[in-house]
Design an enzyme around this catalytic site. Sequence first.
Site, short mmCIF file in Angstrom:
data_model
loop_
_atom_site.label_atom_id
_atom_site.label_comp_id
_atom_site.label_asym_id
_atom_site.label_seq_id
_atom_site.Cartn_x
_atom_site.Cartn_y
_atom_site.Cartn_z
N ARG A 123 33.52 34.49 31.57
CA ARG A 123 33.44 33.54 32.68
C ARG A 123 34.79 32.84 32.75
O ARG A 123 35.21 32.18 31.81
CB ARG A 123 32.32 32.52 32.45
CG ARG A 123 32.46 31.31 33.36
CD ARG A 123 31.26 30.41 33.37
NE ARG A 123 30.15 31.05 34.06
CZ ARG A 123 29.08 30.39 34.50
NH1 ARG A 123 28.97 29.08 34.31
NH2 ARG A 123 28.10 31.02 35.11
N HIS A 148 30.01 36.26 41.38
CA HIS A 148 29.06 35.97 40.31
C HIS A 148 27.98 37.07 40.35
O HIS A 148 26.84 36.84 40.74
CB HIS A 148 28.45 34.58 40.55
CG HIS A 148 27.75 34.00 39.35
ND1 HIS A 148 27.67 34.64 38.14
CD2 HIS A 148 27.09 32.81 39.20
CE1 HIS A 148 26.99 33.88 37.29
NE2 HIS A 148 26.64 32.77 37.90
N GLN A 152 24.40 36.80 38.63
CA GLN A 152 23.50 35.90 39.35
C GLN A 152 22.93 36.60 40.58
O GLN A 152 21.71 36.55 40.83
CB GLN A 152 24.25 34.63 39.76
CG GLN A 152 23.39 33.63 40.52
CD GLN A 152 22.31 33.01 39.65
OE1 GLN A 152 22.60 32.37 38.66
NE2 GLN A 152 21.05 33.16 40.04
N ASP A 181 24.03 26.62 47.31
CA ASP A 181 24.78 26.40 46.07
C ASP A 181 25.63 25.14 46.27
O ASP A 181 25.78 24.67 47.41
CB ASP A 181 25.65 27.64 45.79
CG ASP A 181 26.40 27.56 44.46
OD1 ASP A 181 26.01 26.75 43.59
OD2 ASP A 181 27.38 28.32 44.28
N CYS A 190 21.22 28.96 42.52
CA CYS A 190 21.67 29.48 41.23
C CYS A 190 21.69 28.40 40.15
O CYS A 190 21.66 28.72 38.97
CB CYS A 190 23.03 30.15 41.37
SG CYS A 190 24.30 29.04 41.99
N ARG A 250 17.52 35.46 34.93
CA ARG A 250 18.87 35.78 34.40
C ARG A 250 18.72 36.52 33.07
O ARG A 250 19.45 37.46 32.78
CB ARG A 250 19.68 34.50 34.18
CG ARG A 250 20.08 33.74 35.43
CD ARG A 250 21.12 34.47 36.27
NE ARG A 250 22.37 34.73 35.58
CZ ARG A 250 23.35 33.84 35.40
NH1 ARG A 250 23.24 32.63 35.90
NH2 ARG A 250 24.47 34.17 34.76
#
Length: 314
Positions: A106, A133, A136, A228, A268, A296
């Site tokens: 990340r 991402h 996700q 988001d 998310c 996830r």
Amino acid sequence: MQLSNKDLLSIHNLTTSEVCKILTLSTKLKALQKAGTAHKLLAGKTLGMIFNKASTRTRVSFEVGMYQLGGHALYLNDSATQIGRGEPIEDTARVLSRYVDGIMIRTFSHDSVEQLAKFSSVPVINGLTDLLHPCQALTDLFTIQEYKDSFQGRKLTYVGDGNNMANSLMFAAAKVGMDITIACPAAYQPNAEILELAQNDALCTGAKIEITNDPLKACEQADVLYTDVWASMGNESETNIRATALKDYQINAQSFAVAKPDAILLHCLPAHRGEELTAEVFELHAQEIFDQAENRLHVQKAIMALLMSPENLL
Ligand code: CP
Ligand code: NVA
């Protein structure tokens, strides 16, 4: 179709059947976990996890996921490693490849992840960059499939900043033939290059991709509403200017009034109540949002198993 020993940097690089393979294995692994049946597909394997940004879900779900698969995960952050002192990514890649069986990263720049993958001899998984991402968005497909059964003819509406989530959701929807509408102000549109690539993918699946600046119209007849944060990690200095520019791009009761009656809400996380969504819609749809967070774990276990074990084992 061969995912073994591949990288997962972007959903765009996966075929539709590879996406389906990930979703199918996710379903199986979720059922095995719920039944308490051991599924140690990565016994003796180690995942190195490089974090240059904060995380709750990604870190915990990858780490727990490796444990449940019979393996081990190492948390490598800036302050505890030479990465924070400027050791080149090319060297980190070659060193870690001598110790671990897979690397999750990340970080900020997507180029760094491409560079890491280029110099690694083990699979690299993108755990979020400023651009994408993918883990996700694959999880989001899985959650949508659980709630809605199918993707064809479904409409996902994303309202807010055209950020890494918006980019990845366009790739995800395009691969599975789901329609996607992104509502954002002109200055906060998704990445133009990604939009073009997603539009090309959509030609093969029949997905419709629409970008608009009308948040309410975008929500009309939606099966899935998604939002988001307005200021992603790395955009903190722009928090106030973004709050002004994005103030109308909120999911609230009006959004649900025009969506399909059985529309679900996904986020998310972490969520900022009173900004990209109201506390009211968050709590009304908390079940869906926390199912999404749980998923996830299951989807990333499927990704790790497919990438990090020989194909003939699965
Ligand atoms: N959604 C997500 O990636 O959460 P974290 O930032 O907590 O990992
Ligand atoms: N767009 C957000 C997602 C966090 C999981 C960010 O990049 O900060």
